[in-house]
Design an enzyme around this catalytic site. Sequence first.
Site, PDB file in Angstrom:
ATOM      1  N   ARG A 149       0.843  -1.213   0.000  1.00  0.00           N
ATOM      2  CA  ARG A 149       0.000   0.000   0.000  1.00  0.00           C
ATOM      3  C   ARG A 149       0.870   1.252   0.000  1.00  0.00           C
ATOM      4  O   ARG A 149       0.523   2.260  -0.619  1.00  0.00           O
ATOM      5  CB  ARG A 149      -0.906  -0.016   1.240  1.00  0.00           C
ATOM      6  CG  ARG A 149      -1.971  -1.090   1.185  1.00  0.00           C
ATOM      7  CD  ARG A 149      -2.642  -1.310   2.552  1.00  0.00           C
ATOM      8  NE  ARG A 149      -3.710  -2.290   2.460  1.00  0.00           N
ATOM      9  CZ  ARG A 149      -4.379  -2.766   3.499  1.00  0.00           C
ATOM     10  NH1 ARG A 149      -4.075  -2.365   4.725  1.00  0.00           N
ATOM     11  NH2 ARG A 149      -5.354  -3.645   3.324  1.00  0.00           N
ATOM     12  N   GLU A 166      -5.576  -3.997  -2.760  1.00  0.00           N
ATOM     13  CA  GLU A 166      -4.805  -3.591  -1.572  1.00  0.00           C
ATOM     14  C   GLU A 166      -5.676  -2.844  -0.569  1.00  0.00           C
ATOM     15  O   GLU A 166      -5.219  -1.891   0.073  1.00  0.00           O
ATOM     16  CB  GLU A 166      -3.615  -2.721  -1.980  1.00  0.00           C
ATOM     17  CG  GLU A 166      -2.494  -3.497  -2.600  1.00  0.00           C
ATOM     18  CD  GLU A 166      -1.833  -4.430  -1.610  1.00  0.00           C
ATOM     19  OE1 GLU A 166      -2.162  -4.355  -0.417  1.00  0.00           O
ATOM     20  OE2 GLU A 166      -1.015  -5.247  -2.048  1.00  0.00           O
TER      21      GLU A 166
END
Length: 396
Positions: A255, A376
């Site tokens: 991320r 994600e």
Amino acid sequence: MAFPFQHVDFIGFDTQLSEDERMVRSTVRRFVEENLLPVIEACHRDARFPRELVAPMGELGFYGANLSGYGCAEMSNVEYGLLTQELERGDSGLRSFVSVQSALVMYPIHSFGSEEQKQQWLPAMARGEKIGCFGLTEPDFGSNPAGMRARARRDGENYVLNGEKMWITNGSIADVALVWARVENPGGEDDGRLRGFLVETDRPGFSASDIHGKWSLRASITSGLSLSDVRVPIANALPKTDGLKSALSCLNQARFGISWGAIGAAMACYDAALQYSKERKQFRGQPIASHQLVQEKLVWMISEISKAQLLALQVGRLKDAGQAGPQHISMAKRNNVWMALECARLARDILGANGIVDDAPVMRHMMNLESVKTYEGTHDIHTLIIGESITGIAAF
Ligand code: TGC
Ligand code: FAD
């Protein structure tokens, strides 16, 4: 329409970067200009991952770049962020490849693996000789991986894995799949806990099939994985994983890279829109950039890009100091991907009809960013992660 990229820096952001950081950015930028941009539109049309770039990226140290030892480049997190920014200015698909290889497979081997596993996989993955994929998501469990059905049954000196994984980047080209599964080992201390397993993809019972018909990340491979009584030795389990927490800690790494990558996509869209608006003439021979409404869109874009750069840099500095929490990374991923998608939509608007063809990169970035918004952790899941952090109340 050719839009040679102009460096985007409205607020003197570069003054915040060290010479090494700027050098990493230039190296990756040159690589993308010379190797990816000439082929990306064709790859996107043909839904082809540019696999020929895997080895050259390994030679340049792009994989596991912020890890130490085992042939990794030992970059800082900010340098790693600038790397993903430049890759995604080219295409989210190439950045995805590097994210998965680095953050989702090399990082967990580095953090939770045995010395033997590290020696076996990390140097070869750093060189790009071996490719990894990360299997967490299942057909019925995306935002809520804790509910997964994949199982690893202990049988003597082996685990036997069964389950389905879905939407797996690099799935069909991977040499090793890091598969997360719930352990069945009655009486064992790992019984009922999630664990990561390194599954060589040539093991009997393992198969991967690609997902076709994607309108997003067309230059990236996305697959479903099927595991039917796949036997792996105990030594293939990552010894230091600690349940779901370990899987989620890998996501922090990915991320973080995405939060920088999205800035690259936004810069590409902004730059194309700015250049086009100065050339395109409508009404009395005036460039459309002379209209207030067009300027307002460009101003929104550069303002949000500048704020996103500062957010990513601050989270990167925190991460380098060992102080970045998942909630900080969630804020950067959520904000910067949303910002980039809005920039892509505004840029498409400014380009008018020319914005819908692939002479310009904006529609491709827009379509890619729809996936980046979802994977994600979706935008809304990150809202809830930040919400939990500030209120102490989980609202999932
Ligand atoms: P929850 O009870 O909140 O947490 C379980 C344990 O984990 C800890 N934790 C974390 N630790 C490290 N990093 C994080 N980001 C963490 N988030 C939570 C937590 O403190 C707890 O620890 P402990 O000691 O109490 O056991 O778990 P939950 O089941 O309620 O789930 C929380 C939620 C919804 C935030 C989580 O499931 C989530 O993040 N869901 C989103 C799923 C997701 O992002 N999947 C991504 C799959 S990979 C992918 O998309 C690759 S895209 C390809 C590319 O990058 O190009
Ligand atoms: P869902 O979880 O079904 O969510 C659907 C909608 O419901 C979303 O809007 C979501 O925000 C919302 N929602 C869900 N729960 C809540 C809630 N509690 N409150 C409010 N809203 C909620 N996964 C991997 O493991 N490895 C990979 O390599 C990988 N690569 C990917 C590549 C691509 C191109 C894509 C598109 C996905 C990839 N994924 C991968 C999967 C990705 O992580 C999931 O798609 C993502 O986590 C969301 O899950 P889902 O698609 O099942 O959506």
